[in-house]
Design an enzyme around this catalytic site. Sequence first.
Site, PDB file in Angstrom:
ATOM      1  N   GLU A 156       0.794  -1.247   0.000  1.00 17.32           N
ATOM      2  CA  GLU A 156       0.000   0.000   0.000  1.00 17.32           C
ATOM      3  C   GLU A 156       0.818   1.285   0.000  1.00 17.32           C
ATOM      4  OE1 GLU A 156      -2.661  -0.510   3.313  1.00 17.32           O
ATOM      5  OE2 GLU A 156      -3.629  -2.255   2.429  1.00 17.32           O
ATOM      6  N   GLU A 261      -6.172 -10.864  -1.483  1.00 19.06           N
ATOM      7  CA  GLU A 261      -6.964 -10.700  -0.251  1.00 19.06           C
ATOM      8  C   GLU A 261      -8.460 -10.684  -0.566  1.00 19.06           C
ATOM      9  OE1 GLU A 261      -5.514  -7.455   2.157  1.00 19.06           O
ATOM     10  OE2 GLU A 261      -3.432  -7.864   1.654  1.00 19.06           O
TER      11      GLU A 261
HETATM   12  C1  XIL Z   1      -6.153  -6.891   8.348  1.00 12.71           C
HETATM   13  C2  XIL Z   1      -6.399  -8.115   9.231  1.00 12.71           C
HETATM   14  O1  XIL Z   1      -7.292  -8.970   8.553  1.00 12.71           O
HETATM   15  C3  XIL Z   1      -6.965  -7.702  10.563  1.00 12.71           C
HETATM   16  O2  XIL Z   1      -7.064  -8.825  11.434  1.00 12.71           O
HETATM   17  C4  XIL Z   1      -6.087  -6.619  11.190  1.00 12.71           C
HETATM   18  O3  XIL Z   1      -6.696  -6.162  12.370  1.00 12.71           O
HETATM   19  C5  XIL Z   1      -5.887  -5.457  10.250  1.00 12.71           C
HETATM   20  O4  XIL Z   1      -5.360  -5.940   9.015  1.00 12.71           O
HETATM   21  N1  XIL Z   1      -5.003  -5.030   3.718  1.00 12.71           N
HETATM   22  C6  XIL Z   1      -3.969  -5.825   4.128  1.00 12.71           C
HETATM   23  C7  XIL Z   1      -4.154  -6.758   5.269  1.00 12.71           C
HETATM   24  O5  XIL Z   1      -2.927  -5.855   3.456  1.00 12.71           O
HETATM   25  O6  XIL Z   1      -2.965  -6.973   5.981  1.00 12.71           O
HETATM   26  C8  XIL Z   1      -5.244  -6.282   6.199  1.00 12.71           C
HETATM   27  O7  XIL Z   1      -5.464  -7.289   7.184  1.00 12.71           O
HETATM   28  C9  XIL Z   1      -6.503  -5.978   5.425  1.00 12.71           C
HETATM   29  C10 XIL Z   1      -6.269  -4.896   4.417  1.00 12.71           C
END
Ligand code: XIL
Length: 382
Positions: A156, A261
């Site tokens: 990001e 994701e």
């Molecule tokens: C999220 C997790 O799922 C949560 O448990 C945590 O509290 C916050 O992060 N983008 C990403 C991930 O790259 O690492 C994030 O994961 C969600 C958004």
Amino acid sequence: MKIKLPVMAALGLASIGHCAEPQPTLKEAFQNYFLIGAALNANQFSERDSRGAAIVKAQFNTITPENVLKWEAVHSEPDKYDFEPGDQYVKFGEKNGMFVIGHTLVWHNQTPRWVFRDGEGKQLTREALLKRMQDHIQKVVGRYKGRIKGWDVVNEALNEDGTMRRSLWLTIIGDDYLQKAFEFAQEADPAAELYYNDFALENAPKRKGAIELVKKLMAAGVHLKGVGLQNHDRMDWPTSQQLGDTIEAFAKLGLQVMITELDVDVLPRAARPGSADVSLKVAGSTSMNPYTNGLPDSVQQALAKRYGELFSVLIAHHANVKRVTFWGVTDADSWLNSWPVRGRTSYPLLFDREGKPKPAFDAVMKAATAGDSKAPARTETQ
Ligand code: XIL
């Protein structure tokens, strides 16, 4: 006729907990297309959540750690590394023959404040922060050298308009912080695949910024292997066209594309479509949390249709898609139950709160079968 368990195994079939009838699995259905995986929490890879672990073993051939390898988890204090959960995660993946991913080395979130400050609380210099980044990457990537096969090196780095996010990494080190992170990762494990990962790259301005960014990294000679599209999707975002165009835009540069994701949110919108800014917090209300007693059938069917469409796009572009990873296993585990509104009941994945496959699971399987009938199974590996 019921097929006995060993026979099911021999046929490459698995039964999913609740149902007596064997059911083909995601990893079988997609074997000619791409790896298929999930992000795991500690309960799943420790197998304390035995039902979750069983689903993972039956369905997926690649895993990502949801939190345990993020800076705040693995390196919470300057001289303190906690590798226990990471070790267990990697072992789980190896034991089950999975392609094991690392997530993530350099990010502005889930990174302790001390990382950017010296002992007196003063902001670090460029040199000191680079040294700290190098030490962290060497330690973490080095520990799993040859075992974690691919790393989200930087997560990001871009704003929604395609400009560089003014994180402390950027403001202290400067533009070349990504190049440095990739170089350090490459030194620590020359064989690991290294990725840039971000959300909402399907939106044209951000995609344009990402293309410039990866071109710059490639010109600098770093071993950038691929780009991860997070795909925290909604029912109407991204469009099939946006998703397909984005995959092709990065593939054209010679990069692998991964969906890293995946989830699909059906709840009322509380963030900009495609956003996954974990620092965003939105106040809850009853109207923001409409399905506490279950998902109405119409929404369930619409979600299934949406998943079917998304997978048709991914299958159509499978030559350029190396992996598709869901962000969680069952709806009960999803981060969307607490982001960006806390305490919602969310339904973004293929398995319900009891671990049963949802209509969305069937739709995804159907998309694979439809793909098979269009294109003969490929013999070479991707
Ligand atoms: C999220 C997790 O799922 C949560 O448990 C945590 O509290 C916050 O992060 N983008 C990403 C991930 O790259 O690492 C994030 O994961 C969600 C958004």
